[in-house]
Design an enzyme around this catalytic site. Structure first.
Site, PDB file in Angstrom:
ATOM      1  N   LYS A  89       0.830  -1.199   0.000  1.00  0.00           N
ATOM      2  CA  LYS A  89       0.000   0.000   0.000  1.00  0.00           C
ATOM      3  C   LYS A  89       0.869   1.256   0.000  1.00  0.00           C
ATOM      4  O   LYS A  89       1.941   1.298   0.626  1.00  0.00           O
ATOM      5  CB  LYS A  89      -0.898   0.031   1.233  1.00  0.00           C
ATOM      6  CG  LYS A  89      -1.892  -1.117   1.336  1.00  0.00           C
ATOM      7  CD  LYS A  89      -2.931  -1.096   0.246  1.00  0.00           C
ATOM      8  CE  LYS A  89      -4.023  -2.121   0.503  1.00  0.00           C
ATOM      9  NZ  LYS A  89      -4.982  -2.189  -0.619  1.00  0.00           N
ATOM     10  N   ASP A  99      -0.383   0.076  -4.519  1.00  0.00           N
ATOM     11  CA  ASP A  99      -1.817   0.350  -4.504  1.00  0.00           C
ATOM     12  C   ASP A  99      -2.085   1.570  -3.638  1.00  0.00           C
ATOM     13  O   ASP A  99      -1.797   1.570  -2.443  1.00  0.00           O
ATOM     14  CB  ASP A  99      -2.538  -0.880  -3.937  1.00  0.00           C
ATOM     15  CG  ASP A  99      -4.059  -0.750  -3.945  1.00  0.00           C
ATOM     16  OD1 ASP A  99      -4.570   0.347  -4.219  1.00  0.00           O
ATOM     17  OD2 ASP A  99      -4.725  -1.752  -3.647  1.00  0.00           O
ATOM     18  N   GLU A 114      -1.982   0.747  -8.785  1.00  0.00           N
ATOM     19  CA  GLU A 114      -3.392   0.434  -8.651  1.00  0.00           C
ATOM     20  C   GLU A 114      -4.163   1.557  -7.972  1.00  0.00           C
ATOM     21  O   GLU A 114      -3.699   2.135  -6.989  1.00  0.00           O
ATOM     22  CB  GLU A 114      -3.558  -0.865  -7.855  1.00  0.00           C
ATOM     23  CG  GLU A 114      -4.969  -1.401  -7.833  1.00  0.00           C
ATOM     24  CD  GLU A 114      -5.031  -2.814  -7.265  1.00  0.00           C
ATOM     25  OE1 GLU A 114      -6.123  -3.207  -6.804  1.00  0.00           O
ATOM     26  OE2 GLU A 114      -4.004  -3.524  -7.261  1.00  0.00           O
ATOM     27  N   GLU A 128     -11.620  -3.026  -8.485  1.00  0.00           N
ATOM     28  CA  GLU A 128     -12.323  -3.586  -7.330  1.00  0.00           C
ATOM     29  C   GLU A 128     -13.474  -2.706  -6.875  1.00  0.00           C
ATOM     30  O   GLU A 128     -14.390  -3.182  -6.200  1.00  0.00           O
ATOM     31  CB  GLU A 128     -11.355  -3.803  -6.167  1.00  0.00           C
ATOM     32  CG  GLU A 128     -10.878  -2.529  -5.509  1.00  0.00           C
ATOM     33  CD  GLU A 128      -9.801  -2.763  -4.477  1.00  0.00           C
ATOM     34  OE1 GLU A 128     -10.092  -2.610  -3.282  1.00  0.00           O
ATOM     35  OE2 GLU A 128      -8.676  -3.085  -4.866  1.00  0.00           O
ATOM     36  N   ASP A 177     -13.577  -8.666  -9.450  1.00  0.00           N
ATOM     37  CA  ASP A 177     -13.879  -9.259  -8.147  1.00  0.00           C
ATOM     38  C   ASP A 177     -15.297  -9.815  -8.174  1.00  0.00           C
ATOM     39  O   ASP A 177     -16.273  -9.065  -8.255  1.00  0.00           O
ATOM     40  CB  ASP A 177     -13.745  -8.206  -7.041  1.00  0.00           C
ATOM     41  CG  ASP A 177     -13.829  -8.797  -5.641  1.00  0.00           C
ATOM     42  OD1 ASP A 177     -14.395  -9.896  -5.488  1.00  0.00           O
ATOM     43  OD2 ASP A 177     -13.338  -8.159  -4.690  1.00  0.00           O
ATOM     44  N   HIS A 210      -9.154  -9.490  -7.559  1.00  0.00           N
ATOM     45  CA  HIS A 210      -8.993  -8.869  -6.251  1.00  0.00           C
ATOM     46  C   HIS A 210      -9.661  -9.755  -5.203  1.00  0.00           C
ATOM     47  O   HIS A 210     -10.853 -10.058  -5.290  1.00  0.00           O
ATOM     48  CB  HIS A 210      -9.647  -7.482  -6.251  1.00  0.00           C
ATOM     49  CG  HIS A 210      -9.821  -6.886  -4.889  1.00  0.00           C
ATOM     50  ND1 HIS A 210     -11.013  -6.968  -4.179  1.00  0.00           N
ATOM     51  CD2 HIS A 210      -8.966  -6.212  -4.092  1.00  0.00           C
ATOM     52  CE1 HIS A 210     -10.880  -6.348  -3.013  1.00  0.00           C
ATOM     53  NE2 HIS A 210      -9.653  -5.880  -2.924  1.00  0.00           N
TER      54      HIS A 210
END
Length: 365
Positions: free
Chosen positions: A170, A199, A225, A251, A274, A301
């Site tokens: 992250k 992400d 992402e 997602e 997802d 995801h």
């Protein structure tokens, strides 16, 4: 082909604990997540199990929509085609609930219907289209923004030791330099060629996303992402044009049409699907086909215990996220990572068999 009439539908709601200091830039700390399960019983005696999950809120509303709005309209109905059932459910509640909670609720039922279809035809999900892969490339998706640098490095080392060969971390800290330093540390740990993604959980503006992408290009990032709000398709196109890093998202897109707009306008290079919120496996397979038309692969995801089988079934399979919400730990035969891959299930049905003894201790009704 008709699979008979639906005799009954039961919905179960679970709240599952999470361990550790898991957090991201948008949602903050994650202490638990919700699992909503649907059990569809056919007059033939075949039972199909489906499910969806949330990040800790909205699960009860999803369960209520299933019980009050969807189940009564489906009991007694002939199950003759998963595509038709998918469209029927979307049409039924479209006016008040397109996307959002509706997509989560439909997802659980759609997966149940696929389970029935596969069991009736005595096929495994991974085998359904005749293009099965025995295993699927995976990556570890950490929820690690709150980790100290030492904790971050230690966690990645742990994942590498457990069989992972690709990592996603992250980003999105208030101090951009901290993000860059964390990326530098993990790239150094992984080596220059290992697959490494980041992400941002959609917290940056267009301008900040472009600035950050340019700062981290030198670290050979596999994809960036959700750099900004997923509704800003034009912003995604601008970011994609401004950096050499492939841009990923999906997602938070909960309809097939949103995914198509993201591909048409947003110029995505890495669509993320997802089944828990894209109206189930039917939605995933529809978007995967659209991605194929763009000569793109489709990655997933979360829900790795299901998505490994869905990805194994399609030709343009991408990467399987091994998510930090461990639904797989509540199944009878938890999936395992071996040298960066997860084996697809050969079992008839979706390949997900819950450990009800373990789950029922956490049943919130």
């Amino acid at each position: 082909m008709s699979y008979g009439k639906i005799k009954d539908i039961k919905t179960e709601y679970y709240r599952l604990p999470l361990e550790g200091n898991l957090g991201d830039a948008l949602h903050g700390k994650h202490d638990n997540f919700e699992l909503v399960v649907t059990k569809v019983l056919m007059e033939s005696g075949i039972e199909g199990v489906g499910y969806t999950y949330t990040g800790g809120f909205g699960g009860r509303a999803t369960a209520e929509m299933l019980r009050v709005d969807l189940a009564p309209s489906l009991i007694g109905k002939e199950l003759d085609d998963t595509e038709k059932m998918h469209d029927f459910m979307n049409t039924k509640i479209h006016y008040v609930a397109r996307g959002g909670i509706a997509s989560f609720a439909i997802s659980a039922l759609d997966i149940s219907f696929w389970d029935i279809k596969l069991k009736s035809e005595k096929k495994a999900l991974a085998d359904y289209f005749g293009t099965k892969a025995a295993k699927v490339r995976t990556y570890y998706g950490g929820i690690d923004l709150m980790f100290t640098n030492d904790e971050l490095v230690a966690n990645v080392e742990k994942q590498l030791a457990s069989g992972h060969t690709a990592i996603k971390i992250k980003v999105g800290r208030a101090n951009e330099d901290e993000d860059v330093e964390r990326i530098r540390l993990i790239r150094e740990l992984l080596g220059k060629d290992a697959l490494f993604m980041v992400d941002a959980n959609m917290v940056w503006s267009r301008e900040q996303a472009i600035r950050m992408a340019r700062k981290i290009e030198k670290y050979n990032i596999g994809w960036l992402e959700e750099p900004t709000n997923p509704d800003d398709y034009e912003g995604y196109a601008r970011i994609a044009q401004a950096t050499s890093i492939p841009i990923a998202m999906g997602e938070n897109l909960h309809t097939v049409w949103e995914h198509k707009l993201a591909l048409d306008i947003g110029k995505l290079e890495e669509p993320i699907l997802d089944a828990s919120n894209l109206c189930g496996l039917t939605g995933v397979f529809r978007v995967a086909k659209i991605a194929k038309d763009y000569s793109l692969r489709a990655s997933t995801h979360g829900m790795q215990e299901l998505h490994v089988n869905a990805l194994a079934a399609i030709e343009n399979r991408g990467l399987l996220e091994f998510h930090s919400f461990p639904i797989f730990e509540y199944t009878k035969d938890p999936i395992k990572v071996v040298d960066g891959y997860v084996a697809a299930s050969t079992e008839i049905g979706t390949g997900v068999n819950f450990d009800w003894d373990k789950l029922n201790k956490l049943n919130m009704a």
